[in-house]
Write a protein that holds these residues in place. Sequence first.
Motif, PDB file in Angstrom:
ATOM      1  N   ASN A 288      82.933  49.462  13.291  1.00 33.78           N
ATOM      2  CA  ASN A 288      82.974  50.203  11.837  1.00 33.78           C
ATOM      3  C   ASN A 288      82.327  51.672  12.352  1.00 33.78           C
ATOM      4  OD1 ASN A 288      80.179  49.574  11.960  1.00 33.78           O
ATOM      5  ND2 ASN A 288      79.593  49.242   9.775  1.00 33.78           N
ATOM      6  N   GLY A 289      81.587  51.906  13.311  1.00 30.52           N
ATOM      7  CA  GLY A 289      81.462  53.317  13.806  1.00 30.52           C
ATOM      8  C   GLY A 289      79.895  53.525  13.310  1.00 30.52           C
ATOM      9  N   HIS A 290      79.139  52.712  13.157  1.00 32.59           N
ATOM     10  CA  HIS A 290      77.693  53.049  12.842  1.00 32.59           C
ATOM     11  C   HIS A 290      76.829  53.036  14.300  1.00 32.59           C
ATOM     12  CE1 HIS A 290      78.401  54.131   8.720  1.00 32.59           C
ATOM     13  NE2 HIS A 290      79.347  52.961   8.568  1.00 32.59           N
ATOM     14  N   ASN A 291      75.978  53.422  13.732  1.00 34.91           N
ATOM     15  CA  ASN A 291      75.211  53.029  15.022  1.00 34.91           C
ATOM     16  C   ASN A 291      73.840  52.009  14.663  1.00 34.91           C
ATOM     17  OD1 ASN A 291      74.860  55.275  16.194  1.00 34.91           O
ATOM     18  ND2 ASN A 291      72.994  56.398  15.081  1.00 34.91           N
ATOM     19  N   TYR A 292      73.619  51.200  15.653  1.00 28.20           N
ATOM     20  CA  TYR A 292      73.140  49.869  16.226  1.00 28.20           C
ATOM     21  C   TYR A 292      71.554  49.583  15.174  1.00 28.20           C
ATOM     22  CZ  TYR A 292      70.944  45.132  16.776  1.00 28.20           C
ATOM     23  OH  TYR A 292      70.114  44.400  16.991  1.00 28.20           O
TER      24      TYR A 292
ATOM     25  N   GLY B 283      87.495  55.542  12.169  1.00 28.34           N
ATOM     26  CA  GLY B 283      86.146  55.721  13.486  1.00 28.34           C
ATOM     27  C   GLY B 283      84.659  56.084  13.312  1.00 28.34           C
ATOM     28  N   THR B 284      84.051  56.093  11.992  1.00 24.21           N
ATOM     29  CA  THR B 284      83.218  55.872  10.926  1.00 24.21           C
ATOM     30  C   THR B 284      83.661  55.410   9.777  1.00 24.21           C
ATOM     31  OG1 THR B 284      81.835  57.304  12.103  1.00 24.21           O
ATOM     32  CG2 THR B 284      80.822  55.976  10.177  1.00 24.21           C
ATOM     33  N   TRP B 285      84.109  53.788   9.312  1.00 28.49           N
ATOM     34  CA  TRP B 285      83.791  53.301   8.140  1.00 28.49           C
ATOM     35  C   TRP B 285      82.605  52.468   7.455  1.00 28.49           C
ATOM     36  CZ3 TRP B 285      86.273  48.118   6.642  1.00 28.49           C
ATOM     37  CH2 TRP B 285      87.397  48.098   5.950  1.00 28.49           C
ATOM     38  N   LEU B 286      83.229  51.943   6.396  1.00 31.60           N
ATOM     39  CA  LEU B 286      82.169  51.083   5.501  1.00 31.60           C
ATOM     40  C   LEU B 286      81.588  50.240   6.826  1.00 31.60           C
ATOM     41  CD1 LEU B 286      84.672  49.578   2.781  1.00 31.60           C
ATOM     42  CD2 LEU B 286      83.468  51.779   3.452  1.00 31.60           C
ATOM     43  N   THR B 287      79.614  50.284   5.933  1.00 33.61           N
ATOM     44  CA  THR B 287      78.164  49.795   6.941  1.00 33.61           C
ATOM     45  C   THR B 287      79.134  48.236   6.124  1.00 33.61           C
ATOM     46  OG1 THR B 287      77.837  49.737   5.000  1.00 33.61           O
ATOM     47  CG2 THR B 287      77.314  51.466   5.603  1.00 33.61           C
ATOM     48  N   ARG B 288      77.869  47.772   6.816  1.00 31.48           N
ATOM     49  CA  ARG B 288      77.778  46.149   6.505  1.00 31.48           C
ATOM     50  C   ARG B 288      77.729  46.173   5.282  1.00 31.48           C
ATOM     51  NH1 ARG B 288      76.926  41.643   9.832  1.00 31.48           N
ATOM     52  NH2 ARG B 288      76.872  43.184  11.385  1.00 31.48           N
ATOM     53  N   ARG B 289      77.219  46.048   4.707  1.00 30.69           N
ATOM     54  CA  ARG B 289      77.000  45.698   3.112  1.00 30.69           C
ATOM     55  C   ARG B 289      78.292  46.202   2.536  1.00 30.69           C
ATOM     56  NH1 ARG B 289      72.372  44.852  -0.273  1.00 30.69           N
ATOM     57  NH2 ARG B 289      71.033  46.277   1.687  1.00 30.69           N
ATOM     58  N   GLN B 290      78.304  47.149   2.628  1.00 25.19           N
ATOM     59  CA  GLN B 290      79.852  47.793   2.163  1.00 25.19           C
ATOM     60  C   GLN B 290      81.107  46.229   2.544  1.00 25.19           C
ATOM     61  OE1 GLN B 290      79.702  51.718   3.207  1.00 25.19           O
ATOM     62  NE2 GLN B 290      78.884  52.418   0.845  1.00 25.19           N
ATOM     63  N   ILE B 291      80.767  46.345   3.440  1.00 23.55           N
ATOM     64  CA  ILE B 291      82.361  45.598   4.209  1.00 23.55           C
ATOM     65  C   ILE B 291      81.777  43.607   3.358  1.00 23.55           C
ATOM     66  CG2 ILE B 291      83.011  44.312   6.305  1.00 23.55           C
ATOM     67  CD1 ILE B 291      82.382  46.465   7.632  1.00 23.55           C
ATOM     68  N   LEU B 292      80.641  43.386   3.228  1.00 24.54           N
ATOM     69  CA  LEU B 292      80.540  41.876   2.545  1.00 24.54           C
ATOM     70  C   LEU B 292      80.566  41.736   1.165  1.00 24.54           C
ATOM     71  CD1 LEU B 292      78.233  40.747   5.629  1.00 24.54           C
ATOM     72  CD2 LEU B 292      80.810  40.532   5.899  1.00 24.54           C
ATOM     73  N   THR B 293      80.269  42.595   0.660  1.00 26.18           N
ATOM     74  CA  THR B 293      80.380  43.061  -0.582  1.00 26.18           C
ATOM     75  C   THR B 293      81.016  43.751  -1.703  1.00 26.18           C
ATOM     76  OG1 THR B 293      78.649  44.935  -0.771  1.00 26.18           O
ATOM     77  CG2 THR B 293      77.435  42.714  -0.618  1.00 26.18           C
TER      78      THR B 293
ATOM     79  N   THR C 293      76.331  48.129  11.110  1.00 24.54           N
ATOM     80  CA  THR C 293      77.209  48.157  12.644  1.00 24.54           C
ATOM     81  C   THR C 293      77.803  46.773  11.582  1.00 24.54           C
ATOM     82  OG1 THR C 293      75.517  48.769  14.616  1.00 24.54           O
ATOM     83  CG2 THR C 293      77.811  47.675  14.695  1.00 24.54           C
ATOM     84  N   TYR C 294      79.063  46.460  12.062  1.00 23.45           N
ATOM     85  CA  TYR C 294      79.661  45.707  11.962  1.00 23.45           C
ATOM     86  C   TYR C 294      80.856  45.345  13.069  1.00 23.45           C
ATOM     87  CZ  TYR C 294      81.676  41.743   9.767  1.00 23.45           C
ATOM     88  OH  TYR C 294      82.030  40.772   9.252  1.00 23.45           O
ATOM     89  N   VAL C 295      81.150  44.430  14.193  1.00 25.02           N
ATOM     90  CA  VAL C 295      81.903  44.403  14.891  1.00 25.02           C
ATOM     91  C   VAL C 295      82.833  43.195  14.404  1.00 25.02           C
ATOM     92  CG1 VAL C 295      81.951  43.139  16.756  1.00 25.02           C
ATOM     93  CG2 VAL C 295      80.027  45.075  16.677  1.00 25.02           C
TER      94      VAL C 295
END
Length: 351
Positions: A192-196, A135-145, A239-241
Amino acid sequence: MISAFRKALGTAALCGAALWATSEVRAETSYRLASFDQLDGWAQDDHEKALGAFLETCRDLKASDWQSLCALAQQQPPSAARSFFELFFRPVLIEDGKQALFTGYFEPELRGSRYRGGRYQYPVYKMPAEARRAGTWLTRRQILTSGVMEGRGLEIAWVDDPVELFFLQIQGSGRIRLPDGRVIRVGYGGANGHNYRSIGQELVRRGIYNAHQVSAQVIQNWVKRNPAAGRELLFHNPTYVFFREVTGVKSSKGPLGAMNRSITAMRSVAIDPSYTPLGAPVWVEKDGARHVRQLMIAQDTGSAIKGAQRADIFIGTGNQAGQEAGKLRDPGRMFVLLPIQRAYALLPEDL
């Protein structure tokens, strides 16, 4: 979408029942019937193009009156397109007390490769199973780093520009042109479920630009001029799509909208399905630098498209369409064309 991560709503109801889905919407909304000669520019439009767009999605409408109209539409010769709409529909002005606002969106085309190498260093990811479950997962930063995505075969392709990839995520769908000229189409595959959080607004908050100066092109140029600070700016939006590869859609056709059918440049519009039923024709009178007076079809939705007089016009594919879409933020008005009995049923009983 433009609209912030426009595919986040998913596919809404396909029948006219969405128009009066809640008593709250009904209580705050006014409906006014109009005649076709009250529509500015109606007689000058190319109704045949609008009929073609209507036919893309009308077979998916479930209500019996819409199905009957779709069957009739399939029998119309091109010369009868205008009379078809005039005979079987009535324009309805639906208002909720908010000012009308028209924006634009487009289908980006990025340069990419199936394999990482050279200029192609930025992955377009499929959604991992744990993100879908969370539902709500890692942030953009966490996904990419963090390395959580690496070595799992989740890459659909690799592209050459991180900012264009960022805006591909905002649009929710697009094309990736490979070095041999072939094209991959991608569509929204989850988030990832985070607000834009708007990076344009962040640039304004920092005093780098004034609000009227910010556009997708301005943001892209700033990030390229400031690579380290630009990377941090993109992380401002958590947010990450994720994407899925779209097959079975001809390259000559537009991307898939909320009805899972191709949308048409300057004939498809994203709307709020709480007020306007998906699949319905809508008459758009957009003011601003470029006046638009055209019959379009409500074939898409977007998470930022909220309100009875709020719409997002699909401009087309590629950079030129993107530049035009990024500048579009105009007033006007919009009429929904409804089957005659539905239109009259919306009027107050004392009329």
